[in-house]
Design an enzyme around this catalytic site. Sequence first.
Site, mmCIF file in Angstrom:
data_model
loop_
_atom_site.group_PDB
_atom_site.id
_atom_site.type_symbol
_atom_site.label_atom_id
_atom_site.label_comp_id
_atom_site.label_asym_id
_atom_site.label_seq_id
_atom_site.Cartn_x
_atom_site.Cartn_y
_atom_site.Cartn_z
ATOM 1 C CB ALA A 11 -20.833 11.044 -4.212
ATOM 2 C CG HIS A 230 -7.809 -7.608 3.207
ATOM 3 N ND1 HIS A 230 -6.912 -8.428 2.568
ATOM 4 C CD2 HIS A 230 -8.946 -7.646 2.468
ATOM 5 C CE1 HIS A 230 -7.490 -8.944 1.487
ATOM 6 N NE2 HIS A 230 -8.725 -8.478 1.400
ATOM 7 C CG HIS A 339 -9.795 -4.111 4.131
ATOM 8 N ND1 HIS A 339 -9.364 -3.427 3.010
ATOM 9 C CD2 HIS A 339 -10.836 -4.874 3.731
ATOM 10 C CE1 HIS A 339 -10.131 -3.764 1.969
ATOM 11 N NE2 HIS A 339 -11.037 -4.621 2.387
#
Lengths: 560, 365
Positions: A11, A230, A339
């Site tokens: 969700a 990242h 990441h």
Amino acid sequence: MPQHDVLVIGAGLAGQRAALAAAGEGASVGIISKVHPVRSHSNAAQGGINAALDPQDSWESHAFDTVKGSDYLGDQDAIEIMCREAPGEILDLEHLGVTFHRNEEGRLGKRAFGGASAARTYYVADITGQAILHVLYEQLMKHDEVYRYEEWFTTSLVQNDDGRIAGAVTRNIRDGSMELFAAKAVILATGGNGQIYDPTTNALICTGDGIAMAYRIGAPLMDMEMIQYHPTTLAGLGLLITEGARGEGAQLFNAEGERFMEKYAPNKMELASRDVVSRAEQTEIDAGRGFPDGTVALDVTVVPRKRIHEALREIVNVGRDFAGVDITREPIHVKPGNHYVMGGIKTDVHGETPIPGLYAAGECACVSVHGGNRLGANSLLDTLVFGRRSGEHAARAVRATPPPEPARAALRDEERLIGAVIGRASGERRVSELKAELGKTMDKYVAVFRDEDGLRIALEVVRRLKEEARDVAIDDKGTVFNQDVLGALELEFMLDNAECTVVSAIERKESRGAQYRTDYPERNDEDWLKHITVLPNGGEPEISYSEVTLTQWQPEERTY
Amino acid sequence: MPDYQLKIRRFDPESGEAAYWADYTAELPPERSVLDGILQVKDREDASIGIRCSCRAAICGSCGVRINGRSRLACNTKIGDAAAGARDGAITVEPMGNMPVIKDLITDMEAVHWKKVQRIVPWLLPAEEPPEGREYTVPAEAMLDVTQAMACIHCGVCVSACLSMEVDPDFIGPAALAKAYRFVGDPRDGEQETRLRDLAEDPHGIYDCTHCFACVEVCPKDVAPMDQIMRLRRRAGSDFDIKDSNNGYGHEKAFVNIVEKWGTNHEAQLLPRSFGDGSLVKGQLRPSGARQLTAELPTAFRGLRSGKVSPRKALLHPKLPDQKQVRRIFKEIESKGERLELNMYIVGESGGEEEGVMAEGGGEA
């Protein structure tokens, strides 16, 4: 037995968007999440969301940047769809209530981001993901026809005899009861698998559950070797400093005070694509030009203070609370860190997998719009566009599907399995030990730079850990919030993810996007302009290939 | 590496036993978090300790607990600081307050927090159909203004610390009311007045906050929920002239008028003025005011009898020696053409060059 036309698992942004879209098509929808929806990791997307909304900009430009960013491994038909539908998606969100930053005319404001040829990132300060997630949750609270199962953990997917998806087995975390859900379609939106690395910017919940569950029932995984590091994460903890900082003008320096990106990307500098910047940093660090803690410096002080407060507030807090640094006054030490997984469950442009009725969207899916390297601020876009498309498609596709009757045996099997895990006498090793060993191994051998020897070591470790995981110790014998047993299940999901990643990384004997092989340092379009997919065969991933869809852009040399 | 003593409040709902304290030791650098300490204990010693946690970066809002009695996120509380603030050397960690406990450090957010959020009608009610093919045009400042409320991560830490909620569990509370401001302050919302009237008329609404600052102090995201509640009050009172039947508006007006006149609160006049929208005369002349005042008389008598109030104190209230300065502040503020609302995203014209960010609510236990 709860029964829905469409069952969404997860969700975060993709899941909530899918659920709302499916409900909008008139389907009965259930949405299951192992955490409360607003705890989802979509929260952590700070910088923004890309769209060529400005009349000066074009979706083709956005698409080309994405194709180039992907190092030509992205499927161009899917990328075209994403970039074409991006402006509409932003406007829908704005109309629902997302508090996007405005410019002086009161129109949507935008900022620059890496690998993009125009400023096209729309944002809410540096809490964009959180703001969108919360607004979608507002809509879920409003539309109570979407049935929410919050804090339910899905343990496996269930198929009919003919192979069509029929539902899922879940555990209600709050009371430990097991439940079989029947569904005509299941949409996996369970997010990434960053927890297979240590450190990682990913939350503790990002354990690749959906990727592993789909793989186990024979849904192919694709591009699993493509793991994004990242460029700006904090050493040690791995927490994220948004690319928005560089988008606002922040600069990178090595320990010698040199703005080293001049050497690697003279045109785009700090705003080259992430794989390029991370490799540049790692090269500097490995050459001894980093700081003693294995980092380089990110200087945000060049951004005006007023602007920092208005647009980068969250990373001011992160710097203050987690590094003891006032980023408005001094540089902060950063390094490349795990990441994002570009790969995932292979889907078509409607989000459907080769298993009938099974869909995937968001980070757990691989459409593939990110290919070898995802551009910053394209992940939120991916979750929303393909979340919506999956929800709509699934709802329409199942209109004539008769209610499935998933076999009760699936539930009993899982109950027995979990009961056995809880009931285990004391195991040899602890879940936490295995997880730590996995994370360190992946971060050492399957990181920015890779080679055959290291990858082989990683594979050996992962396979040993898989054995050991079958016998880990469980302290918690209870039913209410037994996080211990869920941790053991997550560990097994993670190990499946890791094995597929390592096997795929060994297979790809070239350097492309996030996969940089020091033993094969060149991109090799002739042999490797193709996706690697894996399927389980006798408990081990079996490799096959899938074509890359090219529409209007032929592979070119990639410079920034 | 230093050792830290952790005293964790355990509760197993299946055991039939009451909650109890259990002692653990964690070994890690002082700048790591209390959450890291708890996770280490789980990892090494007892994985059955229940705590919700996910992002480790104060973004997901899962790990709200009370550390040394104070509500906070375990992940952005440094363990060294917590130890320095601990009594008897042991850091105490217990579940948040004002909510039922499910297990160990896990509370039932659904039963309290999310129910209250649902109460405020937590979705945008647009004034008009969305413009075709484009966004709503909205002033940049208005979006920044509501971004502070959007920054709320629904961790429940302010709910746990709220003193009003302790007295009145039905109080809508700091987090949900801050969320209400996110709509009231949003120019796209078409129901601002209805929302404000609803929240003003609800006896557990915006005027149920006692202005104690507890939520502002504990909020890990600088949302300053009470400031958002005060914004709701300013909008309700000044912009929409909403005079609620609970006299919340009158009470606030009375307080402000008294401070303008005397510099400190004149207890004896607060109540009568409250019933007259701030005016003493109106409060006594209005039939409704007179009726309510009469009803409050027993309280006044009790005060007199116990010596808390004396006729002298009740009638004569001294002005502050430099009351002129207070008036000057009032004049200065009232001379402004419009209200300027600063928040964490809007720090004033210059960007506040002199004060550093480290000073703002930085985390000591």
